[in-house]
Design a protein around this motif. Sequence first.
Motif, PDB file in Angstrom:
ATOM      1  N   SER A   6      -9.719 -55.868 -11.699  1.00  0.00           N
ATOM      2  CA  SER A   6     -10.413 -55.307 -10.423  1.00  0.00           C
ATOM      3  C   SER A   6      -9.427 -55.408  -9.127  1.00  0.00           C
ATOM      4  CB  SER A   6     -11.669 -56.204  -9.963  1.00  0.00           C
ATOM      5  OG  SER A   6     -12.545 -56.163 -10.986  1.00  0.00           O
ATOM      6  N   THR A   7      -9.546 -54.348  -8.410  1.00  0.00           N
ATOM      7  CA  THR A   7      -8.590 -54.309  -7.046  1.00  0.00           C
ATOM      8  C   THR A   7      -9.522 -54.503  -5.615  1.00  0.00           C
ATOM      9  OG1 THR A   7      -8.678 -51.960  -7.403  1.00  0.00           O
ATOM     10  CG2 THR A   7      -6.937 -53.118  -8.422  1.00  0.00           C
ATOM     11  N   ASP A   8     -10.788 -54.745  -5.923  1.00  0.00           N
ATOM     12  CA  ASP A   8     -11.525 -55.001  -5.016  1.00  0.00           C
ATOM     13  C   ASP A   8     -11.739 -56.450  -4.696  1.00  0.00           C
ATOM     14  OD1 ASP A   8     -13.257 -55.712  -6.861  1.00  0.00           O
ATOM     15  OD2 ASP A   8     -14.923 -54.675  -6.427  1.00  0.00           O
ATOM     16  N   ARG A   9     -12.869 -57.026  -4.052  1.00  0.00           N
ATOM     17  CA  ARG A   9     -12.907 -58.426  -3.700  1.00  0.00           C
ATOM     18  C   ARG A   9     -13.566 -59.155  -4.532  1.00  0.00           C
ATOM     19  NH1 ARG A   9     -15.670 -60.280  -0.360  1.00  0.00           N
ATOM     20  NH2 ARG A   9     -14.202 -62.011   0.696  1.00  0.00           N
ATOM     21  N   THR A  10     -13.688 -58.820  -5.866  1.00  0.00           N
ATOM     22  CA  THR A  10     -14.294 -59.583  -7.074  1.00  0.00           C
ATOM     23  C   THR A  10     -13.858 -60.905  -6.986  1.00  0.00           C
ATOM     24  OG1 THR A  10     -14.887 -57.449  -8.216  1.00  0.00           O
ATOM     25  CG2 THR A  10     -14.572 -59.325  -9.767  1.00  0.00           C
ATOM     26  N   ALA A  11     -12.480 -61.093  -7.235  1.00  0.00           N
ATOM     27  CA  ALA A  11     -11.744 -62.453  -7.388  1.00  0.00           C
ATOM     28  C   ALA A  11     -12.117 -63.435  -6.335  1.00  0.00           C
ATOM     29  CB  ALA A  11     -10.317 -62.193  -7.772  1.00  0.00           C
ATOM     30  N   GLU A  12     -12.307 -62.703  -5.028  1.00  0.00           N
ATOM     31  CA  GLU A  12     -12.536 -63.693  -3.932  1.00  0.00           C
ATOM     32  C   GLU A  12     -13.953 -63.978  -4.191  1.00  0.00           C
ATOM     33  OE1 GLU A  12      -9.118 -61.187  -2.717  1.00  0.00           O
ATOM     34  OE2 GLU A  12     -10.636 -61.093  -3.893  1.00  0.00           O
TER      35      GLU A  12
END
Length: 217
Positions: free
Chosen positions: A48-54
């Motif tokens: 993912s390149t959105d805020r999924t990890a955060e």
Amino acid sequence: MHGSNQPFLTIMTPTWNRAHLLPRLYASLVRQGVTSSCFEWLIIDDGSTDRTAEYLASLAPDAPFPLRVIRLENGGKHRAINAGAQHIQGRWAMIVDSDDYLVEGSLDHFIEFLMIWDSDQSVGMIMSKMRFLNGNHAQTVFPRNVGKIRYYKRAALTEVIDCTFSFRKEAILLFPYPEVIGEKFMAHGWLPNAMSERFFSVFYDDVVVCAEYQKMV
């Protein structure tokens, strides 16, 4: 309920750029009201390149159940499932997409159903009903009074429009999706069809998961 320190069920969620939808799924898991040791949430972040990890990192300290995240380079849902299967800690794994959520209170009864079949090593897959929130998807109708069947024979009994699949850990590990270089799509039906020669399937005639299919981007 399950008395071991290991979770009985792994809820496995492959996801890609769905940070805006994951809170709904997480909230539905929190509301289940079952003992936290009964299940874990395993998220496979498919690059993912959105805020999924955060977002997922913010949940980990306070989640009322075990929550683990595996991060991969983007390779498609089938590769995410293959990778996630290697990290399943439960005896069973339910695949729940990031645009889905669980019906409140449904997990308790479903885990009890899994426990009924857990000792029968010939059963490798449970199919449970889904509720659709949008689109032209008819409600799945399961046959009555059917025990173990081969998945490929299901058409003679019912027209399964769509359903939620749960797999015995040993079964899903035996049948990884084929991975072809450069190909990021694999039909979901490959897995249940592949394992049906070795394992039986069972119908669970109730809704566990609500699905809301998203527009292709």
